[in-house]
Each structure stands twice: as C-alpha cells, then as structure tokens.
Design an enzyme around this catalytic site. Structure first.
Site, PDB file in Angstrom:
ATOM      1  N   LYS A  81      13.104 -87.526 -42.216  1.00 57.53           N
ATOM      2  CA  LYS A  81      12.095 -87.551 -43.283  1.00 57.53           C
ATOM      3  C   LYS A  81      10.671 -87.697 -42.759  1.00 57.53           C
ATOM      4  O   LYS A  81       9.727 -87.221 -43.392  1.00 57.53           O
ATOM      5  CB  LYS A  81      12.405 -88.669 -44.279  1.00 57.53           C
ATOM      6  CG  LYS A  81      13.657 -88.427 -45.106  1.00 57.53           C
ATOM      7  CD  LYS A  81      13.850 -89.524 -46.138  1.00 57.53           C
ATOM      8  CE  LYS A  81      15.104 -89.292 -46.968  1.00 57.53           C
ATOM      9  NZ  LYS A  81      15.248 -90.315 -48.042  1.00 57.53           N
ATOM     10  N   ASP A  97      12.266 -88.917 -53.959  1.00 58.48           N
ATOM     11  CA  ASP A  97      12.823 -90.267 -54.111  1.00 58.48           C
ATOM     12  C   ASP A  97      11.941 -91.091 -55.050  1.00 58.48           C
ATOM     13  O   ASP A  97      12.438 -91.832 -55.902  1.00 58.48           O
ATOM     14  CB  ASP A  97      12.908 -90.964 -52.751  1.00 58.48           C
ATOM     15  CG  ASP A  97      13.984 -90.385 -51.856  1.00 58.48           C
ATOM     16  OD1 ASP A  97      14.992 -89.882 -52.388  1.00 58.48           O
ATOM     17  OD2 ASP A  97      13.818 -90.429 -50.624  1.00 58.48           O
TER      18      ASP A  97
END
Length: 277
Positions: free
Chosen positions: A72, A108
């Site tokens: 990420k 997210d």
C-alpha cells in the site's frame, strides 16, 4: 465472430495484488458483476514483484487492482496520480487505469465512513480511534475529512501524536479507551480481537455505555470480544465486515462507474467469512 468471442473481446479485467491473495474481494466483486450483468471479471494475483505487476497492469489494460499490505505504501511512486485523501493517508489500496494512466485511491477510509453513516452522521461526531497503524491512519483521516472530531490512541504515543497532528485531532494513551463513554463513536483499528492475535476487547466492557456507536474493523471473527461486549451493553455495533463491504463497494464504483449492489456483495462476503471460520 461468435457470441462467446464477442463477449471475451469486451471482458474487462480487474483484480487484486497481495503476497497472500484471499477470496474475500473476488467474491464480492464477482457477485456485484453478476448482479448487474456487467462484462467484468476479477482475479486475485499473488505478487512478489510489485514493479513487474504494475508494468503488467499497464500492458494488459487491467482496469483496476486492489492493493494489500505490504504494497500500500510501496506502490505510491509507481503511479501516475494519487487522490488527495490517499496522498494524505500515505497509502493506496486501489489502482484504476484511466486512458493508460494509473491513479491511486484509498477506499479503506471511505469504507469506514460509509459503515458508520449507515447508523449515524459522522460530521460533528466525537470519535475515538484505537490504533495509528495503516488501518488507523485510513480511519482517522476518513473521519476527520468527513467532519468528525477525532482522538487517536496508540501503544506508541508518538505515532498517535503524529497522526493527530496530520488530521487536526488530539492524541491520547491507550488508557483513553476507559473513557469510551465520552465519545459518540469508538473504532477499533488495531488487531486486538483478531482470533489468531488477541481474543480480547481493547475497550473494557464496563466503559461502554448503552447507545454508544462501536465499530470493530476486525472481521475474523465477525463477533469479536469487543462486538460481544458492546452488544451486551446495549451499544450500537458495526462489525468489521461492513467496512470491508463498503471499501469494496467504492472500488466497484471506481472500476465500473455503476452503483454497487450492496446486498449481493454482502451475501458473498458473509459466505466467504463463514468459510474462513
């Protein structure tokens, strides 16, 4: 050209990259494609060469990829553009290819906000976020961006202070969990409660008042110690599957341009979580 060949020619590929691909994302996305009759498919890829994977995404015309840890942060310099909120978080979990350009997003944070807003408004809410790691960063930034007043706790107070400074919030030690009743929303963004790590609640049960909104991002198990304690106390509870669902739904929207069919995706997610035990 046969119908089968015509369909194959139009099929759009999406997927995910991870060291250890699991079927949760694939199950949700595929269920969504089926529900809307979209000519999309989804493949989870096990990737050990991130640069090679991104080159392959460009060359093969892959529309979108979900990105799991440890990639990420590593993926950031490989992209052509990054959504401003993802840039502030410092992590990308979704890449979309638009006209040959790879654009990074963080869904997210959107997943956390949407899961909470199913029950109560985020704007103006007093929120306590437990954890300042990758998940905590996404949750804290998402809540602050949506207008919540955020307090961050973490075992390493310096990490909590750094994150709080970024979002215009406040930092506190982990003992702040005992003051859960002072907040409108409490989010566990740590691994505490995950079956294999620590089957306990990060918030003392007696500190949870009736009516408090409690979200645990841990989804294995769905009924964590925190979820069970909050339920017993009469709190309003959001299990980890809802954030997982909503972050996938936002990915779905970015990939397809269509509104995500939540019911179909949720059913697929629940089925897969049940299989995980």
């Amino acid at each position: 050209m046969t119908n089968a060949h015509a369909y194959a020619a139009k099929l759009t590929l999406c997927g995910s990259i991870s060291l250890y691909p699991v079927s949760l994302g694939a199950a949700m996305h595929l269920a969504g494609y089926r529900a809307l009759g979209l000519p999309f498919t989804y493949v989870p890829f096990r990737v050990t060469d991130l640069g090679g994977a991104i080159t392959g995404m460009r060359a093969l015309g892959i529309r979108g990829l979900g990105v799991s840890m440890p990639y990420k942060q590593q993926i950031l310099p490989l992209l052509d553009g990054i959504d401003p909120l993802a840039a502030k978080i410092g992590a990308v979990n979704t890449v979309v290819q638009e006209d040959g350009r790879l654009l990074g997003y963080n869904t997210d944070c959107v997943g956390a906000v949407r899961a909470i807003e199913e029950i109560a408004p985020v704007k103006g809410a007093r929120a306590l976020v437990l954890g300042a790691g990758g998940a905590g960063r996404a949750v804290a930034h998402g809540l602050a961006d949506a207008g919540a007043e955020v307090v961050v706790t973490n075992r390493s107070l310096d990490k909590a202070e750094a994150l709080a400074a970024e979002i215009g919030g406040r930092a506190a030690g982990v003992e702040e969990a005992r003051n859960a009743g002072r907040y409108d929303v409490v989010v566990n963004a740590t691994s505490v409660g995950m079956g294999e790590i620590a089957a306990e609640s990060p918030v003392p049960e007696e500190a949870i008042p009736a009516g408090l909104l409690v979200m645990d991002i841990v989804y294995k198990p769905i009924e964590t110690a925190l979820v069970r304690a909050a339920t017993r106390q009469g709190a309003r509870v959001i299990h980890g599957g809802r954030m997982l669902l909503h972050q996938a739904a936002r990915q779905f929207e970015l990939y397809t341009g269509e509104r995500a069919p939540l019911d179909a995706m949720d059913a697929a997610l629940r089925e897969q979580i049940a299989k995980l035990g």
